[in-house]
Design an enzyme around this catalytic site. Structure first.
Site, PDB file in Angstrom:
ATOM      1  CG  ASP A  14     -18.693  53.883  62.534  1.00 33.33           C
ATOM      2  OD1 ASP A  14     -17.922  52.951  62.249  1.00 33.33           O
ATOM      3  OD2 ASP A  14     -18.332  54.922  63.115  1.00 33.33           O
ATOM      4  CE  LYS A  17     -18.213  50.731  56.139  1.00 32.39           C
ATOM      5  NZ  LYS A  17     -18.667  51.801  57.034  1.00 32.39           N
ATOM      6  N   GLY A  41     -13.946  49.669  61.792  1.00 33.93           N
ATOM      7  CA  GLY A  41     -14.425  48.744  62.825  1.00 33.93           C
ATOM      8  C   GLY A  41     -15.771  48.234  62.363  1.00 33.93           C
ATOM      9  CG  HIS A  42     -16.315  46.838  59.031  1.00 28.62           C
ATOM     10  ND1 HIS A  42     -15.871  46.526  57.778  1.00 28.62           N
ATOM     11  CD2 HIS A  42     -16.201  48.184  59.129  1.00 28.62           C
ATOM     12  CE1 HIS A  42     -15.507  47.632  57.148  1.00 28.62           C
ATOM     13  NE2 HIS A  42     -15.682  48.653  57.953  1.00 28.62           N
ATOM     14  CD  GLN A 222     -11.883  53.792  56.411  1.00 27.82           C
ATOM     15  OE1 GLN A 222     -11.381  53.436  55.364  1.00 27.82           O
ATOM     16  NE2 GLN A 222     -11.688  53.153  57.539  1.00 27.82           N
TER      17      GLN A 222
HETATM   18  P1  GDP Z   1     -19.613  49.478  59.960  1.00 25.13           P
HETATM   19  O1  GDP Z   1     -18.324  50.127  60.323  1.00 25.13           O
HETATM   20  O2  GDP Z   1     -20.293  50.171  58.811  1.00 25.13           O
HETATM   21  O3  GDP Z   1     -19.498  48.003  59.714  1.00 25.13           O
HETATM   22  O4  GDP Z   1     -20.575  49.669  61.208  1.00 25.13           O
HETATM   23  P2  GDP Z   1     -20.197  49.474  62.781  1.00 25.13           P
HETATM   24  O5  GDP Z   1     -20.084  48.032  63.063  1.00 25.13           O
HETATM   25  O6  GDP Z   1     -19.061  50.362  63.145  1.00 25.13           O
HETATM   26  O7  GDP Z   1     -21.458  50.120  63.476  1.00 25.13           O
HETATM   27  C1  GDP Z   1     -22.748  49.644  63.246  1.00 25.13           C
HETATM   28  C2  GDP Z   1     -23.365  49.258  64.593  1.00 25.13           C
HETATM   29  O8  GDP Z   1     -24.757  49.081  64.417  1.00 25.13           O
HETATM   30  C3  GDP Z   1     -22.861  47.936  65.122  1.00 25.13           C
HETATM   31  O9  GDP Z   1     -22.877  47.999  66.534  1.00 25.13           O
HETATM   32  C4  GDP Z   1     -23.885  46.919  64.623  1.00 25.13           C
HETATM   33  O10 GDP Z   1     -23.983  45.770  65.443  1.00 25.13           O
HETATM   34  C5  GDP Z   1     -25.141  47.736  64.723  1.00 25.13           C
HETATM   35  N1  GDP Z   1     -26.192  47.433  63.728  1.00 25.13           N
HETATM   36  C6  GDP Z   1     -26.069  47.158  62.413  1.00 25.13           C
HETATM   37  N2  GDP Z   1     -27.268  47.073  61.835  1.00 25.13           N
HETATM   38  C7  GDP Z   1     -28.187  47.304  62.806  1.00 25.13           C
HETATM   39  C8  GDP Z   1     -29.619  47.385  62.835  1.00 25.13           C
HETATM   40  O11 GDP Z   1     -30.312  47.223  61.832  1.00 25.13           O
HETATM   41  N3  GDP Z   1     -30.197  47.663  64.046  1.00 25.13           N
HETATM   42  C9  GDP Z   1     -29.481  47.836  65.187  1.00 25.13           C
HETATM   43  N4  GDP Z   1     -30.130  48.118  66.319  1.00 25.13           N
HETATM   44  N5  GDP Z   1     -28.125  47.760  65.197  1.00 25.13           N
HETATM   45  C10 GDP Z   1     -27.504  47.514  64.028  1.00 25.13           C
HETATM   46  P1  IMO Z   2     -15.755  52.158  59.314  1.00 21.09           P
HETATM   47  O1  IMO Z   2     -15.190  51.282  58.227  1.00 21.09           O
HETATM   48  C1  IMO Z   2     -16.130  56.084  61.142  1.00 21.09           C
HETATM   49  C2  IMO Z   2     -12.820  58.888  60.568  1.00 21.09           C
HETATM   50  C3  IMO Z   2     -12.087  59.280  61.830  1.00 21.09           C
HETATM   51  C4  IMO Z   2     -11.665  60.697  61.462  1.00 21.09           C
HETATM   52  C5  IMO Z   2     -11.318  60.577  59.996  1.00 21.09           C
HETATM   53  C6  IMO Z   2      -9.837  60.380  59.709  1.00 21.09           C
HETATM   54  O2  IMO Z   2     -15.887  51.482  60.626  1.00 21.09           O
HETATM   55  O3  IMO Z   2     -16.996  52.819  58.856  1.00 21.09           O
HETATM   56  P2  IMO Z   2      -8.163  58.336  60.020  1.00 21.09           P
HETATM   57  O4  IMO Z   2      -7.774  57.577  61.232  1.00 21.09           O
HETATM   58  O5  IMO Z   2      -8.772  57.515  58.942  1.00 21.09           O
HETATM   59  O6  IMO Z   2      -7.062  59.207  59.490  1.00 21.09           O
HETATM   60  O7  IMO Z   2      -9.290  59.364  60.539  1.00 21.09           O
HETATM   61  O8  IMO Z   2     -12.038  59.448  59.508  1.00 21.09           O
HETATM   62  N1  IMO Z   2     -12.920  57.433  60.305  1.00 21.09           N
HETATM   63  C7  IMO Z   2     -14.020  56.713  60.525  1.00 21.09           C
HETATM   64  N2  IMO Z   2     -15.199  57.064  61.068  1.00 21.09           N
HETATM   65  N3  IMO Z   2     -15.946  54.835  60.692  1.00 21.09           N
HETATM   66  C8  IMO Z   2     -14.787  54.477  60.105  1.00 21.09           C
HETATM   67  O9  IMO Z   2     -14.599  53.268  59.530  1.00 21.09           O
HETATM   68  C9  IMO Z   2     -13.740  55.423  60.045  1.00 21.09           C
HETATM   69  N4  IMO Z   2     -12.471  55.399  59.580  1.00 21.09           N
HETATM   70  C10 IMO Z   2     -11.984  56.629  59.728  1.00 21.09           C
HETATM   71  O10 IMO Z   2     -12.934  59.242  62.947  1.00 21.09           O
HETATM   72  O11 IMO Z   2     -12.758  61.575  61.579  1.00 21.09           O
HETATM   73 MG    MG Z   3     -17.385  51.003  61.951  1.00 19.79          MG
END
Ligand code: GDP
Ligand code: IMO
Ligand code: MG
Length: 431
Positions: A14, A17, A41-42, A222
């Site tokens: 999270d 990416k 979840g991206h 991840q």
């Molecule tokens: P990922 O799994 O690595 O793609 O990241 P997620 O989407 O799960 O979580 C990143 C969160 O941060 C999302 O809600 C994005 O919209 C938000 N985000 C990403 N870059 C920035 C930033 O530079 N500033 C802020 N405020 N939010 C950001």
């Molecule tokens: P993105 O791509 C954050 C975590 C789960 C748990 C552990 C194992 O959005 O960064 P699983 O369901 O994979 O067997 O769970 O890994 N986990 C993540 N945490 N972002 C993710 O993906 C994750 N994918 C798995 O919360 O701790």
């Molecule tokens: Mg994510």
């Protein structure tokens, strides 16, 4: 012929990416997922609309891109069909999607087993996303898994029957009701029909693209500390989201890779159980969570929050051979009065700066912090590093100094346009 760029998470996921992939995919011909499944979840924010991708590569928002789900991905066909339909409803075309015939399929029994196994771990639970990821990878390595190629073939009925009979024995032994074959086959044949035209040999396709000098972005899901080998085992996921996963999960050898970007936030977060040395469990953690809107994209769980940890970041730099970093959420830490940056750990009275994923070590480490001035003001419209306030520049410079790695991308807000890209930051700094 080095046209492959890789984007990896460096911490516990999270990190944003999706946003970096979205930016890079403007100039790319292919966006490729190589590991994990819909545990990911991206998020990408375009104008006021939020897109959350769990399986499809985030690059698919670029209409001209070819989106690939490599052999290392585990695919829940129900989720994938839903994502494809959602994009179509948004008026986006999804005919440039390619799914590896070797990717393994997640079925309802994997999801049920994920829940049962978590329940049985009791207080030692991992906090999985309960999407069936671990059990699907177990079947892959046990060599009973059903792959996309099988799923769309005439053998599917027979393979499902064999697997379901076996899984039902286990499910019943745990005291739960067995799953119904007829219901699953009826529902899943519809998904197989919907996905059939996308399934192909993605490995030869990737190499044809490499030969033709196409630009390829590999989208990590991840992150490094969730890696089954390098992470805080057993509090990890069941795949290799690190650099090696690109080779095993997409069939791309290291000689084709030009850049490896590690994505982090200007602070840290974690969902699920497991060690987190810089975690703030009190008011500061709550404040970061509120300011950064830190709630899971996949499960909606509140994320645990804390400060950026350069000891673990250096581990990710080393393991993945990161050539540059992306630091997102600079705007978020810039809303705090003071920002802390962990530069070393204190372990049993000793100062250490080498990371180890050993649980006993991590449980007994305390962070050693340097403190920085916050209150950056509104930086969301800054387009260059020089436009950032000096206090923000100082924070980024210190990250570069300690990690010996250039910060090429800086996130200044959730929106697609809130990003600073430093084109002079292409080479690794030399000490
Ligand atoms: P990922 O799994 O690595 O793609 O990241 P997620 O989407 O799960 O979580 C990143 C969160 O941060 C999302 O809600 C994005 O919209 C938000 N985000 C990403 N870059 C920035 C930033 O530079 N500033 C802020 N405020 N939010 C950001
Ligand atoms: P993105 O791509 C954050 C975590 C789960 C748990 C552990 C194992 O959005 O960064 P699983 O369901 O994979 O067997 O769970 O890994 N986990 C993540 N945490 N972002 C993710 O993906 C994750 N994918 C798995 O919360 O701790
Ligand atoms: Mg994510």
């Amino acid at each position: 012929m080095k046209n492959v760029k890789v984007v990896l998470g460096v911490f516990y996921g999270d990190e944003g990416k999706g946003k970096i992939i979205d930016y890079l995919s403007k100039d790319a011909d292919y966006a490729v997922r190589f590991s994990g499944g819909n545990n990911a979840g991206h998020t990408i924010k375009v104008n006021d609309e939020k897109f959350a991708f769990h399986l499809l590569p985030s690059g698919i928002l670029n209409e001209n891109i070819n989106a690939v789900l490599g052999n290392g991905v585990v695919i829940d066909p129900k989720v994938l069909t839903g994502e494809i339909n959602e994009l179509k409803n948004h008026g986006l075309k999804v005919n440039n999607l390619y799914i590896s015939d070797k990717a393994h399929v997640i079925f309802p029994y994997h999801i049920v087993m994920d829940g049962i196994l978590e329940e049985n771990r009791g207080s030692n639970k991992i906090g999985t996303t309960k999407r069936g990821i671990g059990p699907a990878y177990c079947d892959k390595y046990e060599r009973t898994g059903i792959r996309m190629g099988d799923f769309i073939s005439d053998n599917f009925d027979e393979l499902l029957k064999r697997n379901l009979d076996n899984k039902n024995k286990i499910i019943e032994a745990y005291g739960y009701d067995p799953l119904n074959y007829d219901e699953i086959i009826e529902e899943y044949k519809v998904y197989a029909d919907a996905l059939r035209s996308y399934v192909c040999d993605t490995i030869s396709m990737m190499h044809e693209a490499i030969k033709n000098d196409k630009n390829i972005i590999c989208e990590g899901a991840q992150a490094t500390l969730l890696d089954i080998d390098y992470g805080s085992y057993p509090f990890v996921t069941s795949s290799n989201p690190t650099i090696g996963g690109v080779s095993t999960g997409a069939g791309i050898g290291s000689r084709y890779i030009s850049d490896v970007y590690g994505v982090t936030k200007a602070y840290s977060s974690r969902v699920g159980e497991g060690p987190f040395v810089t975690e703030e469990t009190g008011k500061v953690g709550d404040m970061i969570r509120d300011l950064g809107h830190e709630y899971g994209t996949t499960t909606g769980r509140p994320r645990r929050c804390g400060w950026l940890d350069l000891v673990s970041l250096n581990y990710a730099v080393m393991l993945n051979g990161l050539t540059a970093l992306a630091v997102n959420h600079l705007d978020t830490v810039g809303k705090m009065d003071k920002i802390k940056l962990c530069t070393a750990y204190k372990y049993k009275g000793m100062i250490v700066d080498n990371f180890s994923s050993n649980l006993e070590f991590l449980k007994n480490c305390e962070p050693v912090y340097e403190e920085f001035e916050g209150n950056f003001g509104d930086i969301s419209n800054c387009q260059s590093f020089g436009e950032l306030p000096l206090s923000a520049q100082k924070y980024i410079n210190r990250i570069e100094e300690i990690t010996n790695t250039p910060v090429k991308f800086i996130g200044t807000g959730a929106g697609r346009e809130n990003i600073i890209v430093r084109d002079d930051k292409t080479l690794r700094l030399v000490k």
